[in-house]
Design an enzyme around this catalytic site. Structure first.
Site, PDB file in Angstrom:
ATOM      1  N   SER A 108      23.788  51.977  34.274  1.00 22.19           N
ATOM      2  CA  SER A 108      24.713  52.600  33.326  1.00 22.19           C
ATOM      3  C   SER A 108      25.320  51.530  32.413  1.00 22.19           C
ATOM      4  O   SER A 108      25.109  50.336  32.592  1.00 22.19           O
ATOM      5  CB  SER A 108      25.838  53.327  34.061  1.00 22.19           C
ATOM      6  OG  SER A 108      26.747  52.403  34.625  1.00 22.19           O
ATOM      7  N   SER A 110      28.589  50.961  32.029  1.00 20.88           N
ATOM      8  CA  SER A 110      29.997  50.730  32.369  1.00 20.88           C
ATOM      9  C   SER A 110      30.381  49.254  32.350  1.00 20.88           C
ATOM     10  O   SER A 110      31.566  48.931  32.264  1.00 20.88           O
ATOM     11  CB  SER A 110      30.313  51.319  33.746  1.00 20.88           C
ATOM     12  OG  SER A 110      29.668  50.588  34.774  1.00 20.88           O
ATOM     13  N   LYS A 165      31.263  46.736  39.490  1.00 19.47           N
ATOM     14  CA  LYS A 165      32.416  46.654  38.589  1.00 19.47           C
ATOM     15  C   LYS A 165      33.000  45.251  38.714  1.00 19.47           C
ATOM     16  O   LYS A 165      32.554  44.429  39.500  1.00 19.47           O
ATOM     17  CB  LYS A 165      33.493  47.683  38.959  1.00 19.47           C
ATOM     18  CG  LYS A 165      33.024  49.127  39.055  1.00 19.47           C
ATOM     19  CD  LYS A 165      32.672  49.729  37.717  1.00 19.47           C
ATOM     20  CE  LYS A 165      32.214  51.174  37.874  1.00 19.47           C
ATOM     21  NZ  LYS A 165      31.742  51.752  36.593  1.00 19.47           N
ATOM     22  N   SER A 268      33.930  53.870  31.609  1.00 21.00           N
ATOM     23  CA  SER A 268      33.706  53.464  32.990  1.00 21.00           C
ATOM     24  C   SER A 268      34.539  54.313  33.938  1.00 21.00           C
ATOM     25  O   SER A 268      35.756  54.374  33.816  1.00 21.00           O
ATOM     26  CB  SER A 268      34.064  51.976  33.173  1.00 21.00           C
ATOM     27  OG  SER A 268      34.007  51.602  34.537  1.00 21.00           O
TER      28      SER A 268
END
Length: 303
Positions: A108, A110, A165, A268
């Site tokens: 993704s 994010s 993250k 995100s």
């Protein structure tokens, strides 16, 4: 555990294959091969006795088939041969990805601009401690995650999924995100404006900044069209440690947990929405892009 969960857990599949091929290899080395040896010795003794009788009767015996007979009896069955040859390879891969480095693919956007879709990354599995594979239980402490680290972890709402993250808050930190700016323990994080970031896939621009997260500088993106407040956060465990308003939120990170945010801040789903990441969910520290088939210039360290 459901069949779908097992099939989606590559570490578990690799563990089962390692154990299964290892058992077959062990049994062959210490049992089946000895049985084949005994059988071969018996067949060779009969072969030699038969040829000795022929020679005693004056018949010239052909001994050329002796070695072929022995090789045929000692030959491993196909299922044992393949298992034995695969075992060391599978065991090595299992050890490397369980205790040293594991590859992941970024699915993704994010973490843009730090990591983009299609990046193939390496994750250090030992920097945060040695953990038992499959059950992910820490057995040896080494280092704790630090603010600014890019970390892979099991998604708290569904541990079968791996998320990536950036660590924004460590245990005990008070994190405030107000008007898209971070404050950690009362200290405002510094930001430096950079040139706008072009999203080549959607042909749109985002504001780009260099964020200095208590000594760790990295790039982040902000979408001016997105609101500052968190829309519809989940009722996650210990959500009472967070307060939300129209300007952002404030959270106090509990012991043994971490607060995670994506670098693409307005695109995100992270700790703002689904809560804190417990220590037992940690997989490792991401540190290197080893390939991106769409852009080989992406290869390199991003820490």
């Amino acid at each position: 555990m459901s069949l779908q969960a097992i099939l989606g857990n590559f570490a578990l599949i690799l563990f089962i294959l390692t154990i299964a091929t290892g058992i077959i290899w062990f049994l062959d080395v210490f049992h089946f091969s000895r049985l084949r040896r005994v059988k071969a010795d018996q067949a060779l003794a009969e072969f030699d006795a038969r040829h000795a009788r022929l020679r005693a009767d004056g018949v010239k015996a052909d001994d050329s088939g002796r070695s072929r007979l022995e090789a045929e009896i000692l030959r491993q069955p196909t299922w044992i041969e393949y298992s034995g040859s695969f075992f060391p390879v599978i065991a090595l891969v299992f050890f490397l990805r369980s205790f040293l480095y594991e590859p992941f693919k970024i699915p993704s956007s994010s973490m843009v601009p730090t990591l983009v879709i299609g990046d193939l990354i390496l994750v250090n599995k030992f920097t945060y401690g040695i953990r038992l594979p499959v059950i992910n239980k820490k057995i040896i402490d080494i280092n704790d995650p630090q603010r600014g680290d890019v970390m892979v972890f099991k998604f708290p709402k569904d541990p079968s999924l791996d998320y990536i993250k950036r660590v924004v808050g460590v245990p005990g930190d008070k994190i405030t995100y107000k008007n898209k700016r971070l404050t950690v323990n009362g200290k405002e994080i510094s930001y430096q404006s950079l040139s706008d970031y072009l999203d080549e896939e959607h042909l749109s621009y985002s504001k780009q900044y260099a964020e200095n997260l208590t000594g760790m500088q990295h790039k982040i993106l902000n979408d001016e069209r997105a609101p500052a407040y968190v829309q519809n956060p989940d009722p996650f465990p210990m959500h009472e440690r967070c307060t939300y308003n129209l300007e952002g939120f404030t959270c106090t990170v509990p012991a043994g947990h971490y607060f995670m945010m994506g670098d693409n801040r307005d695109n995100s789903l992270d700790s703002r929405y689904w809560g804190f990441v417990p220590d037992e969910n940690i997989v490792g520290k991401a540190f290197f892009v080893w390939m991106n088939f769409g852009n080989i210039r992406r290869i390199g360290s991003f820490q």
